[in-house]
Design a protein around this motif. Structure first.
Motif, PDB file in Angstrom:
ATOM      1  N   TYR A 319       0.842  -1.198   0.000  1.00 57.88           N
ATOM      2  CA  TYR A 319       0.000   0.000   0.000  1.00 57.88           C
ATOM      3  C   TYR A 319       0.875   1.245   0.000  1.00 57.88           C
ATOM      4  O   TYR A 319       1.762   1.408   0.843  1.00 57.88           O
ATOM      5  CB  TYR A 319      -0.907   0.030   1.230  1.00 57.88           C
ATOM      6  CG  TYR A 319      -1.688   1.331   1.356  1.00 57.88           C
ATOM      7  CD1 TYR A 319      -2.647   1.675   0.408  1.00 57.88           C
ATOM      8  CD2 TYR A 319      -1.439   2.215   2.403  1.00 57.88           C
ATOM      9  CE1 TYR A 319      -3.352   2.866   0.501  1.00 57.88           C
ATOM     10  CE2 TYR A 319      -2.140   3.412   2.512  1.00 57.88           C
ATOM     11  CZ  TYR A 319      -3.100   3.730   1.545  1.00 57.88           C
ATOM     12  OH  TYR A 319      -3.783   4.913   1.638  1.00 57.88           O
ATOM     13  N   LYS A 321       0.052   5.295  -0.255  1.00 56.05           N
ATOM     14  CA  LYS A 321      -1.040   6.258  -0.286  1.00 56.05           C
ATOM     15  C   LYS A 321      -0.931   7.232  -1.444  1.00 56.05           C
ATOM     16  O   LYS A 321      -1.931   7.572  -2.082  1.00 56.05           O
ATOM     17  CB  LYS A 321      -1.093   7.020   1.044  1.00 56.05           C
ATOM     18  CG  LYS A 321      -2.245   8.002   1.142  1.00 56.05           C
ATOM     19  CD  LYS A 321      -2.266   8.677   2.510  1.00 56.05           C
ATOM     20  CE  LYS A 321      -3.425   9.650   2.631  1.00 56.05           C
ATOM     21  NZ  LYS A 321      -3.458  10.316   3.959  1.00 56.05           N
ATOM     22  N   THR A 328      -0.019   1.443  -8.177  1.00 56.59           N
ATOM     23  CA  THR A 328      -0.813   1.968  -7.066  1.00 56.59           C
ATOM     24  C   THR A 328      -1.545   3.255  -7.414  1.00 56.59           C
ATOM     25  O   THR A 328      -2.526   3.613  -6.755  1.00 56.59           O
ATOM     26  CB  THR A 328       0.065   2.209  -5.822  1.00 56.59           C
ATOM     27  OG1 THR A 328       1.125   3.118  -6.154  1.00 56.59           O
ATOM     28  CG2 THR A 328       0.672   0.904  -5.328  1.00 56.59           C
ATOM     29  N   GLY A 333      -4.201   2.661  -4.521  1.00 56.77           N
ATOM     30  CA  GLY A 333      -3.017   2.653  -3.659  1.00 56.77           C
ATOM     31  C   GLY A 333      -2.404   1.287  -3.439  1.00 56.77           C
ATOM     32  O   GLY A 333      -1.429   1.170  -2.693  1.00 56.77           O
ATOM     33  N   TYR A 334      -2.929   0.235  -4.080  1.00 64.19           N
ATOM     34  CA  TYR A 334      -2.464  -1.135  -3.799  1.00 64.19           C
ATOM     35  C   TYR A 334      -1.863  -1.808  -5.030  1.00 64.19           C
ATOM     36  O   TYR A 334      -2.278  -1.553  -6.167  1.00 64.19           O
ATOM     37  CB  TYR A 334      -3.622  -1.988  -3.288  1.00 64.19           C
ATOM     38  CG  TYR A 334      -4.084  -1.602  -1.905  1.00 64.19           C
ATOM     39  CD1 TYR A 334      -3.542  -2.211  -0.772  1.00 64.19           C
ATOM     40  CD2 TYR A 334      -5.054  -0.611  -1.724  1.00 64.19           C
ATOM     41  CE1 TYR A 334      -3.961  -1.849   0.498  1.00 64.19           C
ATOM     42  CE2 TYR A 334      -5.480  -0.240  -0.457  1.00 64.19           C
ATOM     43  CZ  TYR A 334      -4.923  -0.869   0.652  1.00 64.19           C
ATOM     44  OH  TYR A 334      -5.335  -0.513   1.903  1.00 64.19           O
ATOM     45  N   LEU A 375      -9.580  -6.787   1.055  1.00 64.09           N
ATOM     46  CA  LEU A 375      -9.215  -5.793   0.048  1.00 64.09           C
ATOM     47  C   LEU A 375     -10.415  -5.273  -0.747  1.00 64.09           C
ATOM     48  O   LEU A 375     -10.523  -4.063  -0.967  1.00 64.09           O
ATOM     49  CB  LEU A 375      -8.151  -6.369  -0.890  1.00 64.09           C
ATOM     50  CG  LEU A 375      -7.619  -5.430  -1.967  1.00 64.09           C
ATOM     51  CD1 LEU A 375      -6.948  -4.205  -1.342  1.00 64.09           C
ATOM     52  CD2 LEU A 375      -6.641  -6.159  -2.899  1.00 64.09           C
TER      53      LEU A 375
END
Length: 396
Positions: A319, A321, A328, A333-334, A375
């Motif tokens: 992750y 941000k 991401t 963001g992942y 998730l």
């Protein structure tokens, strides 16, 4: 220096048989099971090497003491010194252990013995009689926990003065291995410190339902089995603060893993995971083993059978941000990836490791485990599906 309370002991001075300018002096020759340290004095002329012999052998030998602050088993110097620190871990085995300090100076050798007693049996009297699952939270690293017959356990640690989760695992009371161990990882959670080597019992399980691994796995009738290490699932180096590191040495965090995997490609992958973690806000890690098709057992120190896995894996979910890592910026963001290793020997280099990479979806199909079940609720079904099915070229 850590304070050590011990009965009055005269200083020990060890001299070689020949009259040479080489001598080791210890204040304490024997201590109790607790963690501690003491100064070692070297009297010598010229260059010398001081080394620890742990009186054991094999790839799974326990390095329970070290010299200085960097975890070294040997140091070099010149001339006399009185401030060399010998550190030792807590001995949670009921058996005593010893080491030899050997000084080599100008072709001459002298040595000293140091002994640590084992823990009293009453130390473990508070282990529970039964076993039950801990509450399951919506932590991002967790796989599904709805498989019947398995126990969900979480251990907590102190971090910046707060109680935070160390790692969780899914326990098999028959195979005596965790099917997976899951935990968050970043610089702050790795912390500072060193490997404790405090092999111990998990305080949340009865002794009869966990492997006792003060010493290496064995084979009935054959003693020590040098092919299998006590392989960490949550690595010791992922949790360096003292309390957290001690928890990584519970037998429930171990599996019987070939040294040719553990000390080679698997160790390389663990280092890569820590490097990746430092580039995310948090990296969510699932390390697991498969026992499907296993026909081999080894024994713990109590003689209980432990199933030898047929494969190992890692599932990773990072992750960031601000969206500056890989994909991401377009998936909430992942980003994620996964690795599968058959339980066999692999060369210890990054190209071999990366050849074992797969998508999270592919690992789910192979293992039957539903990873990162929280998730979709975080970023939506569509983004989650993209993360789990995509080979993000950032992972390298």
């Amino acid at each position: 220096m850590a304070a050590i309370i011990i009965a009055a002991i005269m200083p020990v001075s060890c001299k070689p048989e020949e009259a040479v300018q080489a001598e080791i002096s210890l204040r304490i020759a024997e201590t109790d099971y607790n963690i501690g340290n003491q100064f070692v004095a070297v009297t010598a002329e010229g260059d010398w090497t001081l080394a620890i012999d742990f009186h054991n052998s094999g790839a799974d030998a326990t390095q329970w003491a070290y010299l200085g602050t960097d975890g070294a088993s040997s140091i070099t110097g010149s001339g006399s010194r009185r401030n060399i620190v010998l550190n030792w871990a807590r001995n949670l085995s009921p058996e005593s252990r010893s080491l030899t300090l050997t000084l080599d100076c100008q072709g001459k050798r002298t040595s000293c013995e140091f002994k640590q007693k084992g823990v009293d049996n009453s130390y473990y009297k508070e282990l529970p009689d039964g076993i039950k699952s801990d509450p399951v939270h919506n932590w991002m690293e967790l796989p599904a926990t709805d498989q019947k017959g398995k126990i969900f356990i979480t251990h907590y640690m102190k971090n910046s003065g707060r109680d935070v989760r160390n790692y969780s695992y899914f326990w098999d009371t028959t195979a005596l291995v965790a099917h997976w161990v899951a935990y968050p990882l970043n610089d702050g959670l790795i912390g500072n410190g060193s490997r404790s080597d405090e092999w111990g019992l998990d305080p949340k399980l009865p002794r009869r339902l966990q492997p006792v691994l003060f010493h290496a796995y064995g084979n009935a009738g054959y003693g020590y089995n040098g092919w299998y290490n006590r392989g960490h699932q949550c690595p010791s180096a992922d949790r360096l603060s003292y309390e957290a590191n001690v928890q990584t040495f519970y037998g429930t965090n171990m599996t019987p893993q070939m040294s040719e995997l553990n000390a080679a490609a698997w160790g390389v992958l663990e280092g890569m995971v820590r490097s990746w973690a430092r580039q995310f806000d948090t990296l969510y890690v699932v390390t697991g083993c498969s026992i499907k098709g296993s026909t081999e057992m080894v024994q713990d120190n109590d003689g209980k059978d432990v199933t030898v896995p047929t494969g190992y894996y890692k599932a990773l979910l990072g992750y960031k941000k601000n969206g500056t890592v890989g994909m991401t910026d377009r998936t909430g963001g992942y980003t994620g990836t996964a690795f599968w290793f058959d339980h066999k020997s692999y060369s210890g280099n990054s190209s071999v490791v990366m050849a074992q990479r797969c998508t999270i979806d592919q690992l789910e199909q192979k293992t039957g485990v539903d990873f990162f079940v929280n998730l979709p609720a975080k970023i939506g079904e569509s983004y989650a599906a993209t993360v789990e099915s995509t080979v993000d070229s950032w992972w390298k």
